[in-house]
Enzyme design. Structure first.
Site, PDB file in Angstrom:
ATOM      1  N   ASN A 156     -28.875  10.856 -57.676  1.00  0.00           N
ATOM      2  CA  ASN A 156     -29.591   9.624 -57.331  1.00  0.00           C
ATOM      3  C   ASN A 156     -28.573   8.493 -57.310  1.00  0.00           C
ATOM      4  O   ASN A 156     -27.774   8.366 -58.232  1.00  0.00           O
ATOM      5  CB  ASN A 156     -30.681   9.362 -58.386  1.00  0.00           C
ATOM      6  CG  ASN A 156     -31.602   8.227 -57.989  1.00  0.00           C
ATOM      7  OD1 ASN A 156     -31.158   7.154 -57.598  1.00  0.00           O
ATOM      8  ND2 ASN A 156     -32.892   8.482 -58.074  1.00  0.00           N
ATOM      9  N   ASP A 182     -26.350 -12.140 -49.278  1.00  0.00           N
ATOM     10  CA  ASP A 182     -24.969 -11.986 -49.748  1.00  0.00           C
ATOM     11  C   ASP A 182     -24.600 -13.164 -50.636  1.00  0.00           C
ATOM     12  O   ASP A 182     -25.095 -14.270 -50.440  1.00  0.00           O
ATOM     13  CB  ASP A 182     -23.997 -11.881 -48.563  1.00  0.00           C
ATOM     14  CG  ASP A 182     -22.597 -11.449 -49.023  1.00  0.00           C
ATOM     15  OD1 ASP A 182     -22.502 -10.708 -50.031  1.00  0.00           O
ATOM     16  OD2 ASP A 182     -21.606 -11.851 -48.388  1.00  0.00           O
ATOM     17  N   GLN A 192     -15.347  -0.872 -53.518  1.00  0.00           N
ATOM     18  CA  GLN A 192     -15.608  -1.569 -54.793  1.00  0.00           C
ATOM     19  C   GLN A 192     -16.976  -1.290 -55.421  1.00  0.00           C
ATOM     20  O   GLN A 192     -17.105  -1.294 -56.635  1.00  0.00           O
ATOM     21  CB  GLN A 192     -15.403  -3.088 -54.660  1.00  0.00           C
ATOM     22  CG  GLN A 192     -16.488  -3.814 -53.890  1.00  0.00           C
ATOM     23  CD  GLN A 192     -16.502  -5.310 -54.161  1.00  0.00           C
ATOM     24  OE1 GLN A 192     -15.477  -5.973 -54.151  1.00  0.00           O
ATOM     25  NE2 GLN A 192     -17.685  -5.856 -54.404  1.00  0.00           N
ATOM     26  N   LYS A 221     -20.461  -8.332 -57.057  1.00  0.00           N
ATOM     27  CA  LYS A 221     -21.799  -8.850 -57.213  1.00  0.00           C
ATOM     28  C   LYS A 221     -22.884  -7.927 -56.740  1.00  0.00           C
ATOM     29  O   LYS A 221     -22.625  -6.877 -56.196  1.00  0.00           O
ATOM     30  CB  LYS A 221     -21.888 -10.208 -56.568  1.00  0.00           C
ATOM     31  CG  LYS A 221     -21.375 -11.260 -57.549  1.00  0.00           C
ATOM     32  CD  LYS A 221     -21.724 -12.635 -57.121  1.00  0.00           C
ATOM     33  CE  LYS A 221     -21.873 -12.734 -55.641  1.00  0.00           C
ATOM     34  NZ  LYS A 221     -20.892 -12.028 -54.846  1.00  0.00           N
ATOM     35  N   GLN A 253     -48.791  -8.670 -42.283  1.00  0.00           N
ATOM     36  CA  GLN A 253     -50.007  -8.736 -41.433  1.00  0.00           C
ATOM     37  C   GLN A 253     -51.175  -7.889 -41.957  1.00  0.00           C
ATOM     38  O   GLN A 253     -50.990  -7.030 -42.810  1.00  0.00           O
ATOM     39  CB  GLN A 253     -49.689  -8.304 -39.989  1.00  0.00           C
ATOM     40  CG  GLN A 253     -48.552  -9.063 -39.336  1.00  0.00           C
ATOM     41  CD  GLN A 253     -48.874 -10.469 -38.863  1.00  0.00           C
ATOM     42  OE1 GLN A 253     -47.993 -11.280 -38.672  1.00  0.00           O
ATOM     43  NE2 GLN A 253     -50.142 -10.787 -38.677  1.00  0.00           N
ATOM     44  N   ASP A 261     -20.993  -2.824 -50.859  1.00  0.00           N
ATOM     45  CA  ASP A 261     -19.779  -3.478 -50.378  1.00  0.00           C
ATOM     46  C   ASP A 261     -18.661  -2.453 -50.564  1.00  0.00           C
ATOM     47  O   ASP A 261     -18.300  -2.126 -51.689  1.00  0.00           O
ATOM     48  CB  ASP A 261     -19.532  -4.742 -51.210  1.00  0.00           C
ATOM     49  CG  ASP A 261     -18.221  -5.441 -50.862  1.00  0.00           C
ATOM     50  OD1 ASP A 261     -17.413  -4.872 -50.099  1.00  0.00           O
ATOM     51  OD2 ASP A 261     -18.002  -6.555 -51.380  1.00  0.00           O
ATOM     52  N   TYR A 279     -17.097  -7.085 -65.063  1.00  0.00           N
ATOM     53  CA  TYR A 279     -17.364  -7.766 -63.801  1.00  0.00           C
ATOM     54  C   TYR A 279     -16.630  -7.052 -62.677  1.00  0.00           C
ATOM     55  O   TYR A 279     -15.420  -7.012 -62.642  1.00  0.00           O
ATOM     56  CB  TYR A 279     -16.916  -9.228 -63.855  1.00  0.00           C
ATOM     57  CG  TYR A 279     -17.185  -9.954 -62.561  1.00  0.00           C
ATOM     58  CD1 TYR A 279     -18.493 -10.195 -62.156  1.00  0.00           C
ATOM     59  CD2 TYR A 279     -16.149 -10.358 -61.735  1.00  0.00           C
ATOM     60  CE1 TYR A 279     -18.762 -10.834 -60.970  1.00  0.00           C
ATOM     61  CE2 TYR A 279     -16.408 -11.007 -60.539  1.00  0.00           C
ATOM     62  CZ  TYR A 279     -17.717 -11.237 -60.162  1.00  0.00           C
ATOM     63  OH  TYR A 279     -17.977 -11.867 -58.974  1.00  0.00           O
TER      64      TYR A 279
END
Ligand code: F6R
Ligand code: MG
Ligand code: MG
Length: 371
Positions: free
Chosen positions: A105, A132, A95, A237, A247, A13, A234
């Site tokens: 990496n 999402d 963000q 997300k 298959q 995002d 935080y």
């Protein structure tokens, strides 16, 4: 052709439009332009898409998983898109890019990664799933159903190439440990883990001896990056992605999609702090506007032709999933009626990784002992 092909989905995002609803089309054009430069060089082929506010890069190449050049290409593509996101003042520009410079990496730097390396079969159907407003554990339920549940996948019962079952690689994403579990015989113990989806996450699935496919080439992979784990705070997300092959000894395409006919409850809706149903939608409906959700999943199907992505087919763009969508809408109404109460709001232990601790901190001094 024996040469191995790698399919990589790398997502981030890098700015929402508006708020956390969608990716601005300009960012998708920038991503296409960046990846086009490498087509026929580092990349065999690519496809750029989005689910809500997440920019999704699907890339095919011959360099294997965790390749520095491919990860750098994705990182630089996200940087180029971020630059434009900043000019357009998109929401949360950049963000998910948690580091100032690329260091070999992309894992641990913010973006989510799911990669599969395998010998391409005579016909190779693959499905790219994007979610999402949820977290990596949201894939536990459907991936278990695809590869472990005979009530979903009748092939486990009646296709001799599938009756030996599958091996699941399960990660403890808090302790950074993993365990390989064989199904069907270890199914109960595995469910004890993966039912606790905020901690134990299916990372990959492998075929077993007795099937048609090499046992060391994974047939499904899920991104397991947890942003709070990386950032220590935080920051948004961990909206996950997954790749699944279908298959000929694996679940049929319809068995891969069938788990999504039930919109199971997942964590991560609004502020990463709520449980809600995951709604399977056509790509054009992957727009999270109701209470920043409800959580969504998109499925794009391709046939691979020597690494070329023939597709996509927008697989949930099918009235067959209308009932799942209707149920998801009802479940969303039902959950929303709880407002700030659990179990709509996540349990306290999971709220630790959101902005709630700061609110609780401000009340600390006000608590006095009870006689
Ligand atoms: C983001 C998300 C959103 C935001 C919410 C608040 O992926 O789930 O629900 O958490 O819009 O965002 P801020 O705190 O940036 O205003
Ligand atoms: Mg966002
Ligand atoms: Mg998102």
């Amino acid at each position: 052709m024996d040469e191995k092909i790698t399919v990589s989905i790398i997502k981030a995002d890098v700015g929402g439009w508006p708020g956390h609803a969608l990716v601005n089309p300009e960012l998708m054009s920038i991503a296409r332009k960046e990846l086009e430069k490498q087509k026929g060089k580092a990349l065999i082929d690519y496809y750029v898409s989005n689910c809500g506010d997440d920019l999704e890069l699907i890339m095919t190449h011959r360099k294997g998983p965790d390749d520095e050049d491919i990860h750098r290409l994705a990182w630089e593509t996200f940087e180029a898109a971020t630059e434009r996101a900043k000019e357009l003042k998109l929401y949360g520009a950049g963000q998910d890019l948690l580091s100032d410079a690329f260091s070999g990496n992309i894992k641990g730097m913010g973006p989510g990664v799911a990669e599969l390396e395998f010998t391409e079969r005579k016909a190779e159907p693959i499905v790219a799933f994007f979610m999402d407003k949820t977290e990596p554990g949201a894939f536990n339920f459907p991936v278990y159903k695809m590869f472990g549940d005979p009530f979903n996948t009748i092939g486990l019962v009646i296709d001799p190439a599938a009756t030996s079952g599958f091996t699941f690689e399960v990660w403890d994403i808090y302790e950074h440990k993993r365990v390989f579990m064989n199904c069907p015989e270890e199914m109960y113990a595995m469910l004890a883990l993966i039912g606790a989806k905020s901690r134990y996450v299916i990372k990959r699935v492998f075929p077993r001896e007795g099937g048609k496919l090499p046992t060391d080439e994974a047939v499904a992979a899920v991104s397991t990056e947890k942003l709070f784990e990386i950032a220590g705070d935080y920051v948004g997300k961990d909206d996950p992605v997954a790749l699944v092959r279908a298959q000929s000894g694996l679940p049929a395409l319809g068995e891969v999609l069938e788990p999504f006919s039930f919109p199971h409850l997942v964590s991560g809706w609004m502020r990463g702090s709520h449980n809600g149903p995951i709604m399977p939608v056509a790509q054009c409906q992957a727009k999270c506007t109701r209470f920043d959700g409800p959580p969504r999943v998109v499925a794009l199907g391709f046939q691979l032709a020597n690494g070329k992505l023939v597709g996509p087919v927008d697989l949930f763009d099918d009235p067959g999933f209308d009932n799942a969508r209707a149920q998801a809408k009802d479940a969303a109404d039902y959950m929303r009626r709880h407002g700030p109460f659990e179990p709509h709001r996540l349990p306290l232990a999971d709220m630790e990784y959101t902005t709630l601790p700061k609110v609780l901190d401000s009340l600390k001094e006000r608590f006095t002992p009870v006689e």
